[in-house]
Motif scaffolding. Structure first.
Motif, PDB file in Angstrom:
ATOM      1  N   LEU A   1       0.749  -1.272  -0.044  1.00 16.49           N
ATOM      2  CA  LEU A   1       0.062   0.027  -0.015  1.00 16.49           C
ATOM      3  C   LEU A   1       0.823   1.410  -0.128  1.00 16.49           C
ATOM      4  O   LEU A   1       0.515   2.258  -0.880  1.00 16.49           O
ATOM      5  CB  LEU A   1      -0.866   0.010   1.237  1.00 16.49           C
ATOM      6  N   ARG A   2       1.810   1.158   0.835  1.00 16.93           N
ATOM      7  CA  ARG A   2       2.785   2.430   0.933  1.00 16.93           C
ATOM      8  C   ARG A   2       3.431   2.705  -0.326  1.00 16.93           C
ATOM      9  O   ARG A   2       3.656   3.989  -1.133  1.00 16.93           O
ATOM     10  CB  ARG A   2       4.025   2.063   1.913  1.00 16.93           C
ATOM     11  N   GLU A   3       3.711   1.847  -1.220  1.00 15.49           N
ATOM     12  CA  GLU A   3       4.437   2.113  -2.434  1.00 15.49           C
ATOM     13  C   GLU A   3       3.439   2.474  -3.669  1.00 15.49           C
ATOM     14  O   GLU A   3       3.880   3.236  -4.217  1.00 15.49           O
ATOM     15  CB  GLU A   3       5.164   0.714  -2.911  1.00 15.49           C
ATOM     16  N   GLU A   4       2.112   1.806  -3.301  1.00 15.76           N
ATOM     17  CA  GLU A   4       1.276   2.739  -4.433  1.00 15.76           C
ATOM     18  C   GLU A   4       0.904   3.914  -3.827  1.00 15.76           C
ATOM     19  O   GLU A   4       0.690   4.825  -4.790  1.00 15.76           O
ATOM     20  CB  GLU A   4      -0.288   1.922  -4.008  1.00 15.76           C
ATOM     21  N   LEU A   5       0.820   4.348  -2.688  1.00 18.89           N
ATOM     22  CA  LEU A   5       0.548   5.666  -2.242  1.00 18.89           C
ATOM     23  C   LEU A   5       1.916   6.652  -2.582  1.00 18.89           C
ATOM     24  O   LEU A   5       1.562   7.641  -3.466  1.00 18.89           O
ATOM     25  CB  LEU A   5       0.463   5.724  -0.800  1.00 18.89           C
ATOM     26  N   ARG A   6       2.991   6.059  -2.648  1.00 22.63           N
ATOM     27  CA  ARG A   6       4.274   6.823  -3.057  1.00 22.63           C
ATOM     28  C   ARG A   6       4.314   7.014  -4.346  1.00 22.63           C
ATOM     29  O   ARG A   6       4.441   8.231  -4.932  1.00 22.63           O
ATOM     30  CB  ARG A   6       5.378   6.121  -2.547  1.00 22.63           C
ATOM     31  N   ALA A   7       3.831   5.972  -5.248  1.00 27.61           N
ATOM     32  CA  ALA A   7       3.824   6.430  -6.807  1.00 27.61           C
ATOM     33  C   ALA A   7       2.756   7.177  -7.017  1.00 27.61           C
ATOM     34  O   ALA A   7       2.955   7.984  -8.082  1.00 27.61           O
ATOM     35  CB  ALA A   7       3.592   4.957  -7.244  1.00 27.61           C
ATOM     36  N   ASP A   8       1.590   7.153  -6.517  1.00 25.47           N
ATOM     37  CA  ASP A   8       0.347   8.163  -6.897  1.00 25.47           C
ATOM     38  C   ASP A   8       0.753   9.658  -6.439  1.00 25.47           C
ATOM     39  O   ASP A   8       0.190  10.442  -7.166  1.00 25.47           O
ATOM     40  CB  ASP A   8      -0.867   7.432  -6.550  1.00 25.47           C
ATOM     41  N   VAL A   9       1.204   9.755  -5.517  1.00 21.24           N
ATOM     42  CA  VAL A   9       1.461  11.103  -4.874  1.00 21.24           C
ATOM     43  C   VAL A   9       2.844  11.764  -6.196  1.00 21.24           C
ATOM     44  O   VAL A   9       2.671  12.800  -6.335  1.00 21.24           O
ATOM     45  CB  VAL A   9       2.064  11.196  -3.384  1.00 21.24           C
TER      46      VAL A   9
ATOM     47  N   VAL B   1      -3.505  24.067  -4.849  1.00 15.78           N
ATOM     48  CA  VAL B   1      -3.718  25.614  -4.909  1.00 15.78           C
ATOM     49  C   VAL B   1      -2.570  26.374  -6.000  1.00 15.78           C
ATOM     50  O   VAL B   1      -1.523  25.660  -6.202  1.00 15.78           O
ATOM     51  CB  VAL B   1      -3.286  26.039  -3.326  1.00 15.78           C
ATOM     52  N   PHE B   2      -2.937  27.609  -6.202  1.00 17.29           N
ATOM     53  CA  PHE B   2      -2.079  28.061  -7.018  1.00 17.29           C
ATOM     54  C   PHE B   2      -0.803  28.329  -6.301  1.00 17.29           C
ATOM     55  O   PHE B   2      -0.508  28.481  -5.267  1.00 17.29           O
ATOM     56  CB  PHE B   2      -2.430  29.762  -7.345  1.00 17.29           C
ATOM     57  N   GLY B   3       0.343  28.017  -7.213  1.00 19.27           N
ATOM     58  CA  GLY B   3       1.730  28.167  -6.791  1.00 19.27           C
ATOM     59  C   GLY B   3       2.269  26.893  -6.061  1.00 19.27           C
ATOM     60  O   GLY B   3       3.401  26.953  -5.494  1.00 19.27           O
ATOM     61  N   SER B   4       1.456  25.837  -5.976  1.00 19.09           N
ATOM     62  CA  SER B   4       1.907  24.658  -5.397  1.00 19.09           C
ATOM     63  C   SER B   4       1.725  23.222  -5.997  1.00 19.09           C
ATOM     64  O   SER B   4       0.732  23.084  -6.521  1.00 19.09           O
ATOM     65  CB  SER B   4       1.115  24.548  -3.991  1.00 19.09           C
ATOM     66  N   PRO B   5       2.661  22.291  -6.063  1.00 22.29           N
ATOM     67  CA  PRO B   5       2.326  21.119  -6.649  1.00 22.29           C
ATOM     68  C   PRO B   5       1.556  20.145  -5.949  1.00 22.29           C
ATOM     69  O   PRO B   5       0.893  19.062  -6.317  1.00 22.29           O
ATOM     70  CB  PRO B   5       3.805  20.430  -6.742  1.00 22.29           C
ATOM     71  N   GLY B   6       1.061  20.601  -4.468  1.00 28.87           N
ATOM     72  CA  GLY B   6       0.178  19.834  -3.713  1.00 28.87           C
ATOM     73  C   GLY B   6       0.414  18.292  -3.440  1.00 28.87           C
ATOM     74  O   GLY B   6      -0.389  17.500  -3.925  1.00 28.87           O
ATOM     75  N   ALA B   7       1.678  18.114  -2.887  1.00 25.67           N
ATOM     76  CA  ALA B   7       1.619  16.629  -2.508  1.00 25.67           C
ATOM     77  C   ALA B   7       0.895  16.211  -1.706  1.00 25.67           C
ATOM     78  O   ALA B   7       0.220  14.998  -1.781  1.00 25.67           O
ATOM     79  CB  ALA B   7       3.260  16.417  -2.382  1.00 25.67           C
ATOM     80  N   ASN B   8       1.223  17.168  -0.527  1.00 25.72           N
ATOM     81  CA  ASN B   8       0.329  16.660   0.586  1.00 25.72           C
ATOM     82  C   ASN B   8      -1.093  17.302   0.609  1.00 25.72           C
ATOM     83  O   ASN B   8      -2.150  16.359   0.814  1.00 25.72           O
ATOM     84  CB  ASN B   8       0.669  17.170   2.081  1.00 25.72           C
ATOM     85  N   ASP B   9      -1.345  18.320  -0.075  1.00 29.79           N
ATOM     86  CA  ASP B   9      -2.899  18.860  -0.110  1.00 29.79           C
ATOM     87  C   ASP B   9      -2.881  19.155  -1.772  1.00 29.79           C
ATOM     88  O   ASP B   9      -2.685  19.972  -2.447  1.00 29.79           O
ATOM     89  CB  ASP B   9      -2.748  20.413   0.464  1.00 29.79           C
TER      90      ASP B   9
END
Ligand SMILES: [Zn+2]
Length: 302
Positions: A19-27, A99-107
């Protein structure tokens, strides 16, 4: 509802490592490869929608585009549904714009990646409720808290159809944790008296009207999850409480809660160009998602 705090997250099982590796790949795909995605980066916004749609298809479901026109440009919520034996609906949602100006990894690459991972795990299952996994567009400003949010359009259409949405759960910025003293702050100083000052937990937040759902979800999460959790049903005027797609469901009379690492109250890179995939704590992020998988399984049977 302050919880018992266990000091650190438990180790991952073999399934959780996958699961962790799926999450990492999709982020990485959403925030590292596609990058900033919003109405100013419209091609990237649509690339993210396409990626989510094809991920739902690859999981074995038949995604539907819930589209609307926003000042002359078409925008898409992406939905994958598992039709249950009962008419009541559970909605699991996450916004996929940044959001504008951000790649939004966490958000909110984290929430969107969690949504995709959950879809892969539920796609082959029979459920009692109709369970809908929905990636929402246009959560961030200038649509934030407005009737132009993707989730507002979506919830309005649920209402118009007479859908019986029993629970909406918004996965909103769920990948950052810290064990540093005073790494956790609160929108209202009073809350700091009751809740931990270390940002090592996942938060569950609802409005007063969604208190019953919030209690159910937290109880289920604590039964299974290997990471500390805190929860509160608070008046929606407290800053942060309404800050995601659950608000759109409240506005249409449905109960909804948000799962969150508390974003601006913990995450130093919130809404910045530095909200990049390397900032996330993938082990603890995984424990949140594996916990939520169990919550949804159990919630479906209630
Ligand atoms: Zn967000």
């Amino acid at each position: 509802m302050p919880g018992k705090t266990i000091s650190s997250a438990a180790p991952l099982s073999r399934d959780e490592v996958r699961l962790r590796e799926e999450l990492r790949a999709d982020v990485q795909k959403l925030a590292g490869e596609i990058g900033e995605r919003n109405m100013w980066h419209y091609a990237q916004l649509n690339a993210a929608a396409d990626f989510i749609e094809s991920s739902f298809s690859r999981a074995g479901l038949h995604p539907r585009r819930d589209s609307y026109d926003l000042r002359g440009q078409v925008c898409h919520n992406i939905e994958a549904e598992i039709r249950g034996t009962r008419p009541e609906v559970i909605v699991i949602g996450a916004h996929y714009d940044s959001v504008f100006g951000s790649p939004g990894a966490n958000d909110n690459g984290s929430g969107a990646a969690a949504l995709l991972a959950l879809v892969r795990r539920f796609a082959g299952k029979a459920t009692e409720h109709t369970v809908r996994f929905v990636a929402f567009v246009n959560e961030e400003p200038p649509y934030f808290l407005s009737d132009e949010m993707g989730s507002f359009i979506y919830a309005g259409r649920c209402k118009a159809r007479g859908d019986r949405v029993e629970a909406m759960i918004s996965l909103e910025t769920i990948g950052y944790f810290s064990d540093a003293p005073d790494s956790q702050t609160y929108p209202s100083p009073g809350l700091g008296i009751f809740y931990p000052k270390v940002g090592n937990f996942i938060g569950f937040v609802g409005n007063v009207h969604s208190r019953a759902l919030l209690r159910r979800v937290i109880t289920l999460f604590r039964k299974h999850a290997k990471i500390p959790s805190e929860g509160a049903a608070l008046p929606s005027f407290i800053p942060g409480v309404s800050w995601s797609d659950q608000r759109s469901f409240w506005k249409h009379g449905y109960p909804g809660i948000m799962v969150t690492d508390t974003a601006p109250f913990r995450y130093p890179y919130y809404h910045s160009a530095n909200d990049t995939p390397d900032k996330l704590d993938y082990n603890r992020f995984t424990l949140v998602v594996s916990g939520m998988e169990k919550v949804i399984e159990d919630l479906d049977k209630l």
